[in-house]
Design a protein around this motif. Sequence first.
Motif, short mmCIF file in Angstrom:
data_model
loop_
_atom_site.label_atom_id
_atom_site.label_comp_id
_atom_site.label_asym_id
_atom_site.label_seq_id
_atom_site.Cartn_x
_atom_site.Cartn_y
_atom_site.Cartn_z
N UNK A 86 0.79 -1.33 0.01
CA UNK A 86 -0.04 -0.10 0.01
C UNK A 86 0.92 1.25 0.02
N UNK A 87 2.07 1.09 0.18
CA UNK A 87 3.17 2.39 0.31
C UNK A 87 4.45 1.77 0.13
N UNK A 88 5.21 2.91 -0.12
CA UNK A 88 6.65 2.34 -0.36
C UNK A 88 7.47 3.26 0.49
N UNK A 89 8.89 3.09 0.72
CA UNK A 89 9.63 3.93 1.44
C UNK A 89 9.36 4.24 2.90
N UNK A 90 10.19 5.24 3.53
CA UNK A 90 10.18 5.33 4.97
C UNK A 90 10.61 6.88 5.34
N UNK A 91 9.91 7.45 6.10
CA UNK A 91 10.49 8.77 6.62
C UNK A 91 10.93 8.99 8.09
N UNK A 92 11.03 7.81 8.72
CA UNK A 92 11.04 7.65 10.13
C UNK A 92 12.63 7.83 10.61
N UNK A 93 13.49 7.56 9.71
CA UNK A 93 15.01 7.85 10.14
C UNK A 93 15.28 7.27 11.33
N UNK A 94 15.17 5.92 11.83
CA UNK A 94 15.42 5.14 13.08
C UNK A 94 16.91 5.12 12.91
N UNK A 95 17.89 5.42 13.96
CA UNK A 95 19.21 5.60 13.87
C UNK A 95 19.75 4.32 13.26
N UNK A 96 19.15 3.16 13.81
CA UNK A 96 19.85 1.89 13.33
C UNK A 96 19.46 1.03 11.94
N UNK A 97 18.53 1.92 11.09
CA UNK A 97 17.88 1.39 10.14
C UNK A 97 18.45 1.94 8.71
N UNK A 98 18.62 1.18 7.73
CA UNK A 98 19.08 1.54 6.41
C UNK A 98 17.88 1.97 5.29
N UNK A 99 16.47 1.27 5.68
CA UNK A 99 15.44 1.56 4.69
C UNK A 99 15.24 2.75 4.10
N UNK A 100 15.21 3.94 4.95
CA UNK A 100 15.11 5.28 4.29
C UNK A 100 16.02 5.31 3.28
N UNK A 101 17.42 4.91 3.27
CA UNK A 101 18.47 5.20 2.20
C UNK A 101 18.10 4.12 0.96
N UNK A 102 17.63 2.94 1.36
CA UNK A 102 17.50 2.07 0.33
C UNK A 102 16.33 1.84 -0.23
N UNK A 103 15.21 2.28 0.38
CA UNK A 103 13.78 2.67 -0.21
C UNK A 103 13.21 3.89 -0.26
N UNK A 104 14.05 4.84 0.13
CA UNK A 104 13.59 5.97 -0.48
C UNK A 104 12.53 6.67 0.77
N UNK A 105 12.03 7.81 0.21
CA UNK A 105 10.95 8.59 0.95
C UNK A 105 9.61 7.92 0.87
N UNK A 106 8.70 8.23 1.86
CA UNK A 106 7.36 7.63 1.99
C UNK A 106 6.63 8.06 0.93
N UNK A 107 5.97 6.98 0.39
CA UNK A 107 4.72 7.78 -0.70
C UNK A 107 3.71 6.51 -0.36
N UNK A 108 2.43 7.01 -0.49
CA UNK A 108 1.25 6.21 -0.48
C UNK A 108 0.58 5.91 -1.98
N UNK A 109 0.27 4.68 -2.02
CA UNK A 109 -0.48 4.18 -3.21
C UNK A 109 -1.49 4.57 -3.09
N UNK A 110 -2.52 4.99 -4.24
CA UNK A 110 -3.72 5.46 -4.46
C UNK A 110 -4.70 4.38 -4.02
N UNK A 111 -5.74 4.79 -3.20
CA UNK A 111 -6.61 3.75 -2.59
C UNK A 111 -7.35 3.12 -3.49
N UNK A 112 -7.82 3.51 -4.84
CA UNK A 112 -8.70 2.83 -5.80
C UNK A 112 -7.93 1.69 -6.41
N UNK A 113 -6.35 1.77 -6.48
CA UNK A 113 -5.58 0.62 -7.03
C UNK A 113 -5.64 -0.62 -6.07
#
Length: 482
Positions: free
Chosen positions: A181-208
């Motif tokens: 339903x969404x991709x990326x992450x904006x939380x920037x937990x200090x131990x986590x690489x996800x914001x750097x490997x999956x980018x900023x948070x964006x939500x998929x449209x509800x209709x799809x």
Amino acid sequence: MIDLQLTDKTHDEERQGEALVIDAPEVLNGRKLYIESYGCQMNFADSEIVASILKDQGFETTSDYHEADVVFINTCSIRENAEQRVRNRLSQFSAEKRRNPKLVVGVLGCMAERLKSKFLEEEKLVDMVVGPDAYRDLPQLINQVEDGHKAINVLLSREETYADISPVRLNTNGITAFISIMRGCDNMCSFCVVPFTRGRERSRDPYSILAEAQDLFDKGYKEVTLLGQNVDSYKWKGADAEETAEIEVNFAQLLEKVALISPELRIRFSTSHPKDITDEVLYTIAKYDNICNYIHLPIQSGSTRVLELMNRTYTREWYINRIEAIRQIIPGCAISSDIIAGFCTETEEEHQETLSIMDYVGYDFAFTFSYSERPGTLAARKLADDIPEPVKKRRLAEILLKAQETSLMRLQQFVGKTVRILVEGTSKKSDLDLCGRNDQNAMVVFPATPGVKGGQYVNVYIDRCTSATLLGTIAVEVPEIV
């Protein structure tokens, strides 16, 4: 023979390195694709997107990389051992490439994004490196390699959600499926690489999302899991279905819309964040019987000071407040967690705080890890990984023991009661048993019964349990279901 199975995991160890196979496309191009995945369910969902894109190009999948023309490994960078496992696998693929020089070997996903050209230029293990937001470019990148060039696309996107791509369901049981339903992450937990490997948070449209869920239900699927790094922060703004007004949809509203597709479609979601999970979400879960009473709510540490170092943006007291809200609004709701042992500067007293919050919550399941420094994260740049490995291992063992104790305690509450489960199929160790999960996501194993098959809801009387599995028999007379 009863099969004792572990509760489903965000990182399902049984699926790590799984080779994914789909039906052949209607028009073949004569080339075969081998793809295997590591890491979280988001990676497995991404592999389904990759398979869909290349199936449209005429690729046929295979479960044997020796007969493949293109080999992809979809990678994870969350923990060091996950990366090492991938490197070992790439060495095997490199050996195959020496036998078959035309073989195209590519690294996809988070590890590709983190290491970028290192794979191509320094280690020379692969022909192409493709990040999570560049899968639409795969056909062109494959052609580039086949023309004799290395290929790389690790550009992150602020818009890409693959909303218009219908994932091909890989190695599916035809009963349960994942919907991103969404991709990326904006939380920037200090131990986590996800914001750097999956980018900023964006939500998929509800209709799809709703269209995908409806399509799955129409095809006979009975359970969907909505996936996101932080589903509670799902937020979409845009035109309504008639394009007459601007609307905004949050996670609670999306959850309700999916639940309304059919009461026979069971809904799960992962993962929630303690700072964002709202009472509105909890009341929505309580309102609909087909939204499962199970929440994965990672605590990571029971110490407020350590949580601050982790940049989790909540305190121990805030987390307890959310637990109390869950218990009050959704009585009997199962709660699981992620817990890290031995984070930077963690004291023995702070470790005890983690054990004490485990006692307080009584987790149904906990995914436990010792801290592994990931290059590029805030913790790697600013904090010393100063807890000795023997101390980390001892603390992790104590956390794991506590998790097993609380899991057993929670499962024992079902003994002597009847639970409603969705049958997923035969047990992995014996065709004489069937298995499925109850509303609280506990695995239930029971003897196969004539007329009962995967995809059916049945009532099972629980007569015993282990620390990970409920064991019982089909209920003839149905007392109150829990």
